[in-house]
Design a protein around this motif. Structure first.
Motif, PDB file in Angstrom:
ATOM      1  N   GLY A 140       0.857  -1.301  -0.041  1.00 16.27           N
ATOM      2  CA  GLY A 140       0.009  -0.043  -0.074  1.00 16.27           C
ATOM      3  C   GLY A 140       0.904   1.475  -0.002  1.00 16.27           C
ATOM      4  N   GLN A 141       2.117   1.150  -0.231  1.00 19.92           N
ATOM      5  CA  GLN A 141       2.839   2.418  -0.370  1.00 19.92           C
ATOM      6  C   GLN A 141       3.472   2.746  -1.562  1.00 19.92           C
ATOM      7  OE1 GLN A 141       6.911   1.687   1.459  1.00 19.92           O
ATOM      8  NE2 GLN A 141       6.460   3.573   2.661  1.00 19.92           N
ATOM      9  N   VAL A 142       3.405   4.073  -1.998  1.00 19.29           N
ATOM     10  CA  VAL A 142       3.894   4.705  -3.458  1.00 19.29           C
ATOM     11  C   VAL A 142       5.050   5.378  -2.842  1.00 19.29           C
ATOM     12  CG1 VAL A 142       3.273   6.299  -5.119  1.00 19.29           C
ATOM     13  CG2 VAL A 142       1.552   4.682  -4.186  1.00 19.29           C
ATOM     14  N   LEU A 143       6.300   5.139  -3.241  1.00 22.74           N
ATOM     15  CA  LEU A 143       7.371   6.004  -3.265  1.00 22.74           C
ATOM     16  C   LEU A 143       7.528   6.829  -4.355  1.00 22.74           C
ATOM     17  CD1 LEU A 143       9.590   3.309  -1.351  1.00 22.74           C
ATOM     18  CD2 LEU A 143       8.166   5.211  -0.324  1.00 22.74           C
ATOM     19  N   ILE A 144       8.162   8.205  -4.182  1.00 21.31           N
ATOM     20  CA  ILE A 144       8.824   8.858  -5.233  1.00 21.31           C
ATOM     21  C   ILE A 144      10.272   9.501  -4.977  1.00 21.31           C
ATOM     22  CG2 ILE A 144       6.780   9.608  -6.089  1.00 21.31           C
ATOM     23  CD1 ILE A 144       6.798  12.111  -4.710  1.00 21.31           C
ATOM     24  N   SER A 145      11.116   9.723  -5.936  1.00 23.01           N
ATOM     25  CA  SER A 145      12.261  10.352  -5.757  1.00 23.01           C
ATOM     26  C   SER A 145      12.288  11.672  -5.268  1.00 23.01           C
ATOM     27  CB  SER A 145      13.107   9.870  -6.911  1.00 23.01           C
ATOM     28  OG  SER A 145      12.659  10.725  -8.094  1.00 23.01           O
ATOM     29  N   ALA A 146      13.330  12.178  -4.810  1.00 26.80           N
ATOM     30  CA  ALA A 146      13.555  13.623  -4.529  1.00 26.80           C
ATOM     31  C   ALA A 146      13.404  14.341  -5.612  1.00 26.80           C
ATOM     32  CB  ALA A 146      14.943  13.868  -3.953  1.00 26.80           C
ATOM     33  N   ALA A 147      13.568  13.992  -7.057  1.00 22.75           N
ATOM     34  CA  ALA A 147      13.479  14.882  -7.940  1.00 22.75           C
ATOM     35  C   ALA A 147      12.112  14.973  -8.564  1.00 22.75           C
ATOM     36  CB  ALA A 147      14.379  14.147  -9.187  1.00 22.75           C
ATOM     37  N   THR A 148      11.722  13.887  -8.455  1.00 23.76           N
ATOM     38  CA  THR A 148       9.903  13.943  -8.665  1.00 23.76           C
ATOM     39  C   THR A 148       9.052  14.744  -7.699  1.00 23.76           C
ATOM     40  OG1 THR A 148      10.087  11.609  -9.545  1.00 23.76           O
ATOM     41  CG2 THR A 148       7.779  12.350  -8.951  1.00 23.76           C
ATOM     42  N   TYR A 149       9.611  14.709  -6.419  1.00 22.97           N
ATOM     43  CA  TYR A 149       8.982  15.388  -5.335  1.00 22.97           C
ATOM     44  C   TYR A 149       9.297  16.829  -5.621  1.00 22.97           C
ATOM     45  CZ  TYR A 149       7.764  17.172  -0.919  1.00 22.97           C
ATOM     46  OH  TYR A 149       7.208  17.902   0.386  1.00 22.97           O
ATOM     47  N   SER A 150      10.359  17.202  -5.910  1.00 26.29           N
ATOM     48  CA  SER A 150      10.685  18.767  -6.194  1.00 26.29           C
ATOM     49  C   SER A 150       9.622  19.129  -7.333  1.00 26.29           C
ATOM     50  CB  SER A 150      11.896  18.908  -6.444  1.00 26.29           C
ATOM     51  OG  SER A 150      12.223  18.396  -7.820  1.00 26.29           O
ATOM     52  N   ARG A 151       9.006  18.517  -8.039  1.00 24.77           N
ATOM     53  CA  ARG A 151       8.216  18.848  -9.154  1.00 24.77           C
ATOM     54  C   ARG A 151       6.830  18.871  -8.787  1.00 24.77           C
ATOM     55  NH1 ARG A 151      10.329  17.086 -15.027  1.00 24.77           N
ATOM     56  NH2 ARG A 151      12.240  17.449 -14.900  1.00 24.77           N
ATOM     57  N   VAL A 152       6.543  18.021  -8.003  1.00 29.01           N
ATOM     58  CA  VAL A 152       5.043  17.983  -7.441  1.00 29.01           C
ATOM     59  C   VAL A 152       4.593  17.980  -5.962  1.00 29.01           C
ATOM     60  CG1 VAL A 152       4.784  15.989  -9.317  1.00 29.01           C
ATOM     61  CG2 VAL A 152       5.260  15.393  -6.848  1.00 29.01           C
ATOM     62  N   ARG A 153       5.690  18.840  -5.478  1.00 27.06           N
ATOM     63  CA  ARG A 153       5.325  19.089  -3.863  1.00 27.06           C
ATOM     64  C   ARG A 153       4.389  19.587  -3.736  1.00 27.06           C
ATOM     65  NH1 ARG A 153      10.678  21.459  -2.140  1.00 27.06           N
ATOM     66  NH2 ARG A 153       9.867  21.381  -0.280  1.00 27.06           N
ATOM     67  N   ASP A 154       3.712  20.656  -4.346  1.00 23.67           N
ATOM     68  CA  ASP A 154       2.638  21.121  -3.941  1.00 23.67           C
ATOM     69  C   ASP A 154       1.254  20.632  -4.471  1.00 23.67           C
ATOM     70  OD1 ASP A 154       4.098  23.665  -3.347  1.00 23.67           O
ATOM     71  OD2 ASP A 154       4.197  24.241  -5.450  1.00 23.67           O
ATOM     72  N   LEU A 155       1.484  19.389  -4.815  1.00 21.97           N
ATOM     73  CA  LEU A 155       0.088  18.664  -5.326  1.00 21.97           C
ATOM     74  C   LEU A 155       0.071  17.328  -4.249  1.00 21.97           C
ATOM     75  CD1 LEU A 155      -1.989  18.019  -7.325  1.00 21.97           C
ATOM     76  CD2 LEU A 155      -0.193  16.640  -8.672  1.00 21.97           C
TER      77      LEU A 155
END
Length: 208
Positions: free
Chosen positions: A32-47
């Protein structure tokens, strides 16, 4: 990206460091876990809404990688993963298990006796007589309350292995994939719902 191979056999695929990193990151994801990288998080952090921030050492990746545990997505989607109990509950009765090591895809003899002592929706705590390695991949074939001919299979990782003073090991098993019928059996065990005798046969943790 493209057709890889020869005229006799080709496969449309993608290769490269980003593909390798995604594969390594996927291996750390639990049930039940979804992991994203730091690079992806920097693009979607407001979402996105994130929970834990993890650090992991990955093969072929220099240094430590930062991974973000996504719990939900905001407007216009408003989607959130269901919350699961992550607090291990002590079982009213120990559940015996046998642990086998896989070598070259071959199941070897049992490494020793073991017992499931605690359970929750996402993990189990096991006391094992045999030594185990942290972050091994595991499979749990388990007979359910319906006693079907073939046991259901759940997949797991072993993020924590702690030696005990008596020579045994305390093992934390984090589930990566658990069929619904095994969840029902887990809830049955957590609630002490088996009168007199256990409702499942001896499960086996098979780890690679």
């Amino acid at each position: 990206m493209g057709n890889i191979g020869s005229e006799r056999r080709t496969k449309y695929s993608v290769v490269g460091s980003d593909v390798n990193f995604a594969s390594r990151m996927e291996a750390f994801a639990l049930a039940g876990q979804v992991l994203i990288s730091a690079a992806t998080y920097s693009r979607v952090r407001d979402l996105v809404e994130v929970g834990n921030v993890l650090t992991a050492e990955m093969k072929g990746v220099p240094g430590q990688a930062t991974l973000y545990d996504v719990r939900g997505i905001g407007a216009p989607y408003h989607i959130r993963l269901p919350d699961k109990s992550e607090k291990l509950q002590k079982l009213p009765e120990l559940v015996g298990v046998r642990i086998h090591r896989l070598q070259d895809k071959i199941v070897t003899e049992a490494t020793g006796r073991a017992w499931v002592t605690h359970l929750c929706d996402t993990a189990a705590q096991v006391t094992s007589e045999g030594a185990l390695e942290a972050w091994e991949t595991s499979a749990l074939p388990c007979w359910t309350a319906t006693r079907s001919r073939s046991p259901a299979i759940s997949m797991a990782r072993l993020p924590g292995v702690t030696p005990l003073k008596d020579g045994r090991f305390e093992v934390i098993v984090s589930f990566t994939s658990v069929p619904a019928e095994i969840y029902r059996t887990f809830h049955h065990l957590e609630g002490g719902g088996f009168p007199g005798r256990r409702v499942i046969s001896l499960p086996e943790f098979i780890h690679a």
